[in-house]
Design a protein around this motif. Structure first.
Motif, PDB file in Angstrom:
ATOM      1  N   ALA A 154       0.854  -1.181   0.000  1.00 35.64           N
ATOM      2  CA  ALA A 154       0.000   0.000   0.000  1.00 35.64           C
ATOM      3  C   ALA A 154       0.890   1.232   0.000  1.00 35.64           C
ATOM      4  CB  ALA A 154      -0.920   0.010   1.220  1.00 35.64           C
ATOM      5  N   MET A 155       0.333   2.339  -0.511  1.00 35.36           N
ATOM      6  CA  MET A 155       1.067   3.592  -0.556  1.00 35.36           C
ATOM      7  C   MET A 155       0.151   4.750  -0.215  1.00 35.36           C
ATOM      8  SD  MET A 155      -0.292   5.449  -3.283  1.00 35.36           S
ATOM      9  CE  MET A 155       0.860   6.415  -4.234  1.00 35.36           C
ATOM     10  N   LYS A 156       0.767   5.904   0.114  1.00 39.90           N
ATOM     11  CA  LYS A 156       0.025   7.154   0.217  1.00 39.90           C
ATOM     12  C   LYS A 156       0.914   8.283  -0.265  1.00 39.90           C
ATOM     13  CE  LYS A 156      -1.112   9.401   4.181  1.00 39.90           C
ATOM     14  NZ  LYS A 156      -1.876   9.644   5.425  1.00 39.90           N
ATOM     15  N   LEU A 157       0.350   9.126  -1.128  1.00 39.85           N
ATOM     16  CA  LEU A 157       1.060  10.302  -1.598  1.00 39.85           C
ATOM     17  C   LEU A 157       0.680  11.510  -0.753  1.00 39.85           C
ATOM     18  CD1 LEU A 157       2.812  11.821  -3.705  1.00 39.85           C
ATOM     19  CD2 LEU A 157       0.689  12.247  -4.975  1.00 39.85           C
ATOM     20  N   LYS A 158       1.682  12.181  -0.203  1.00 40.00           N
ATOM     21  CA  LYS A 158       1.463  13.460   0.464  1.00 40.00           C
ATOM     22  C   LYS A 158       1.372  14.524  -0.630  1.00 40.00           C
ATOM     23  CE  LYS A 158       1.372  14.149   4.337  1.00 40.00           C
ATOM     24  NZ  LYS A 158       0.208  14.190   5.257  1.00 40.00           N
ATOM     25  N   ALA A 159       0.141  14.952  -0.901  1.00 43.80           N
ATOM     26  CA  ALA A 159      -0.133  15.861  -2.007  1.00 43.80           C
ATOM     27  C   ALA A 159      -0.183  17.304  -1.514  1.00 43.80           C
ATOM     28  CB  ALA A 159      -1.432  15.455  -2.686  1.00 43.80           C
ATOM     29  N   GLY A 160      -0.664  18.198  -2.380  1.00 46.84           N
ATOM     30  CA  GLY A 160      -0.727  19.607  -2.048  1.00 46.84           C
ATOM     31  C   GLY A 160       0.554  20.348  -2.345  1.00 46.84           C
ATOM     32  N   VAL A 161       1.427  19.773  -3.177  1.00 42.90           N
ATOM     33  CA  VAL A 161       2.716  20.382  -3.517  1.00 42.90           C
ATOM     34  C   VAL A 161       2.728  20.830  -4.978  1.00 42.90           C
ATOM     35  CG1 VAL A 161       5.216  20.004  -3.677  1.00 42.90           C
ATOM     36  CG2 VAL A 161       3.920  19.029  -1.766  1.00 42.90           C
ATOM     37  N   PHE A 162       2.429  19.909  -5.890  1.00 46.61           N
ATOM     38  CA  PHE A 162       2.372  20.206  -7.317  1.00 46.61           C
ATOM     39  C   PHE A 162       0.915  20.366  -7.757  1.00 46.61           C
ATOM     40  CE2 PHE A 162       6.689  18.617  -7.058  1.00 46.61           C
ATOM     41  CZ  PHE A 162       7.368  19.374  -8.015  1.00 46.61           C
ATOM     42  N   ALA A 163       0.717  20.604  -9.031  1.00 45.33           N
ATOM     43  CA  ALA A 163      -0.638  20.739  -9.564  1.00 45.33           C
ATOM     44  C   ALA A 163      -1.433  19.477  -9.235  1.00 45.33           C
ATOM     45  CB  ALA A 163      -0.594  20.955 -11.071  1.00 45.33           C
ATOM     46  N   PRO A 164      -2.696  19.616  -8.844  1.00 44.61           N
ATOM     47  CA  PRO A 164      -3.496  18.440  -8.487  1.00 44.61           C
ATOM     48  C   PRO A 164      -3.512  17.371  -9.575  1.00 44.61           C
ATOM     49  CG  PRO A 164      -4.626  20.430  -7.818  1.00 44.61           C
ATOM     50  CD  PRO A 164      -3.435  20.875  -8.607  1.00 44.61           C
ATOM     51  N   GLU A 165      -3.566  17.788 -10.835  1.00 47.99           N
ATOM     52  CA  GLU A 165      -3.598  16.805 -11.930  1.00 47.99           C
ATOM     53  C   GLU A 165      -2.333  15.951 -11.959  1.00 47.99           C
ATOM     54  OE1 GLU A 165      -6.360  20.112 -12.812  1.00 47.99           O
ATOM     55  OE2 GLU A 165      -4.260  20.005 -12.157  1.00 47.99           O
ATOM     56  N   GLU A 166      -1.182  16.578 -11.678  1.00 50.14           N
ATOM     57  CA  GLU A 166       0.073  15.826 -11.661  1.00 50.14           C
ATOM     58  C   GLU A 166       0.109  14.873 -10.474  1.00 50.14           C
ATOM     59  OE1 GLU A 166       3.946  14.933 -13.330  1.00 50.14           O
ATOM     60  OE2 GLU A 166       2.060  15.769 -14.064  1.00 50.14           O
ATOM     61  N   GLU A 167      -0.450  15.278  -9.369  1.00 46.04           N
ATOM     62  CA  GLU A 167      -0.443  14.414  -8.188  1.00 46.04           C
ATOM     63  C   GLU A 167      -1.403  13.242  -8.352  1.00 46.04           C
ATOM     64  OE1 GLU A 167       1.225  17.360  -4.797  1.00 46.04           O
ATOM     65  OE2 GLU A 167      -0.948  17.419  -5.078  1.00 46.04           O
ATOM     66  N   VAL A 168      -2.544  13.463  -8.947  1.00 43.76           N
ATOM     67  CA  VAL A 168      -3.451  12.348  -9.233  1.00 43.76           C
ATOM     68  C   VAL A 168      -2.804  11.381 -10.220  1.00 43.76           C
ATOM     69  CG1 VAL A 168      -5.632  11.756 -10.356  1.00 43.76           C
ATOM     70  CG2 VAL A 168      -5.563  13.567  -8.629  1.00 43.76           C
ATOM     71  N   ARG A 169      -2.011  11.930 -11.132  1.00 49.29           N
ATOM     72  CA  ARG A 169      -1.343  11.064 -12.109  1.00 49.29           C
ATOM     73  C   ARG A 169      -0.384  10.086 -11.431  1.00 49.29           C
ATOM     74  NH1 ARG A 169       2.633  11.079 -16.234  1.00 49.29           N
ATOM     75  NH2 ARG A 169       3.706  12.928 -15.427  1.00 49.29           N
ATOM     76  N   VAL A 170       0.129  10.448 -10.246  1.00 49.01           N
ATOM     77  CA  VAL A 170       0.981   9.513  -9.501  1.00 49.01           C
ATOM     78  C   VAL A 170       0.213   8.230  -9.201  1.00 49.01           C
ATOM     79  CG1 VAL A 170       2.214   9.119  -7.324  1.00 49.01           C
ATOM     80  CG2 VAL A 170       2.376  11.351  -8.461  1.00 49.01           C
ATOM     81  N   LEU A 171      -1.016   8.352  -8.718  1.00 48.94           N
ATOM     82  CA  LEU A 171      -1.821   7.170  -8.407  1.00 48.94           C
ATOM     83  C   LEU A 171      -2.165   6.391  -9.668  1.00 48.94           C
ATOM     84  CD1 LEU A 171      -2.039   8.834  -5.733  1.00 48.94           C
ATOM     85  CD2 LEU A 171      -4.276   7.762  -5.421  1.00 48.94           C
TER      86      LEU A 171
END
Length: 396
Positions: free
Chosen positions: A163-180
């Motif tokens: 399992a993983m979790k991304l600490k978001a709120g750093v880059f553009a939301p679209e780029e952070e969703v792309r991580v998942l």
């Protein structure tokens, strides 16, 4: 048995990178204040608390702790938390409760988990916690979703996690969703995905990103917007379970949060929820209302991690992997150094009390390091690469 002395020391341990988040940067080290409560029988209990240098705050509580029986936790809680809430707080009380439970376990010759109802599992699984990094191992910074997906694959292989979790709120939301989206593609349909913007996305952005996330079926979507009403508004419009460690994060807000339908999963935290016994109280409420529970991480060192392990081991419903920043630490303050991951999990200590002891040489080393680097909380987690930057809630 009485508590006759209190000792508090603040220590800093290096991390293998500078970790970025929605309110700044952990600048290459984590901080904790380590508490020792000494009894008239020579038994010493260990506690730990974050939030920067807490030595002065704990010293203010000395008159209310000295002379107390470490088995009388309700009296101690009333004295140091309930009756002087403007001086104390749940974080400080939790460190004291952990130390008292450590004393109790040592006196009785039983592990802390036995004092909380007994363990139902012997190891606790954890996640690959992903942070956008400055000065990562090998050099360079994380700048795109592929960097985070690479880190997820590396941690999955090294730690054995699923399992993983991304600490978001750093880059553009679209780029952070792309991580998942990349992690789902690379790690398969059964790998558990989570994302946590720490409440900084606006409700419209959180809804838009949440609806996009539906395709990758995250385990949950954590604190996508600010406040009880913000998260409740997102939950009404997104078909992904919502989790929180922010709203609610204390008993005062628990009933309103449940009434508003803020979240499906509450991430318990020993410090937000008034110690291990408070987490047990929270788990009982979640059981009553059909809410999931998981364990939150607060950049803990080995003393608090041991308390987390003991507590989680006694909660039958806590079946999903817990948060942990632990894999970013380069060392620990306990005898033997860092606890080991095996197949994505860390074993619950078996010794009396917490089952861990402070390493004097490591404590001296990292207390000295703290004296050199100082308290980054006093600098509000400043991003030295962007000295004029400040976090903006709802700005994305």
């Amino acid at each position: 048995m009485k508590i006759v002395d209190l000792r508090a020391r603040t220590v800093a341990i290096p991390t293998d990178a500078k970790l970025r988040h929605s309110s700044g940067v952990h600048p290459g080290y984590f901080l904790r204040t380590v508490l020792e409560l000494i009894t008239d029988e020579g038994v010493v209990g260990l506690g730990e608390v974050g939030g920067g240098d807490q030595r002065g705050a704990l010293e203010k509580l000395r008159p209310r702790i000295i002379g107390a029986d470490p088995f009388h936790l309700e009296a101690i809680k009333t004295a140091v938390l309930r009756s002087i809430y403007y001086v104390s707080n749940a974080r400080l009380y939790a460190a004291i409760e952990i130390a008292c439970l450590d004393i109790q376990g040592k006196v009785l010759g039983r592990p802390m988990s036995d004092l909380l109802g007994g363990r139902v599992r012997d190891e606790i699984p954890f996640i690959a916690y992903l942070f956008w990094r400055y000065d990562r191992p090998g050099g360079g910074d994380d700048t795109r979703a592929e960097d985070m997906a690479d880190l997820c694959e590396e941690l999955t292989e090294r730690l054995g996690v699923s399992a993983m979790k991304l600490k978001a709120g750093v880059f553009a939301p679209e780029e952070e969703v792309r991580v998942l989206e990349l992690c789902r593609e690379r790690l398969g349909p059964d790998y558990r995905l989570r994302i946590d913007p720490n409440g900084v996305w606006s409700v419209p952005t959180a809804v838009r990103m949440g609806q996009r996330l539906e395709a990758v079926r995250p385990e949950w979507y954590e604190d996508p917007a600010w406040g009880l009403t913000g998260n409740a508004a997102v939950r009404e419009q997104v078909r992904v379970p919502l989790a929180t460690n922010m709203y609610p994060a204390r008993f005062d807000d628990l009933a309103p949060g449940i009434r508003l339908g803020v979240a499906d999963v509450i991430l318990t935290d020993l410090h937000y929820w008034e110690g291990p016994r408070g987490v047990k109280d929270l788990a009982a409420v979640c059981r009553t209302f059909g809410l999931g529970v998981a364990m939150h991480s607060g950049v803990e060192f080995g003393v608090e991690l041991a308390a987390m392990l003991h507590t989680a081991s006694t909660i039958p419903e806590m079946i999903t992997a817990g948060d942990a920043h632990y894999h970013y630490l380069t060392d620990d303050i306990i005898v033997g150094g860092k606890m080991a991951y095996r197949d994505g999990a860390i074993a619950v200590p078996t010794g009396p009390g917490l089952g861990v002891e402070l390493d004097p040489e490591r404590m001296e080393k990292y207390e000295r390091l703290y004296g050199e680097v100082g308290d980054y909380y006093a600098r509000f987690h400043v991003d030295e690469r962007r000295p004029e930057w400040v976090p903006v809630v709802g700005g994305m």
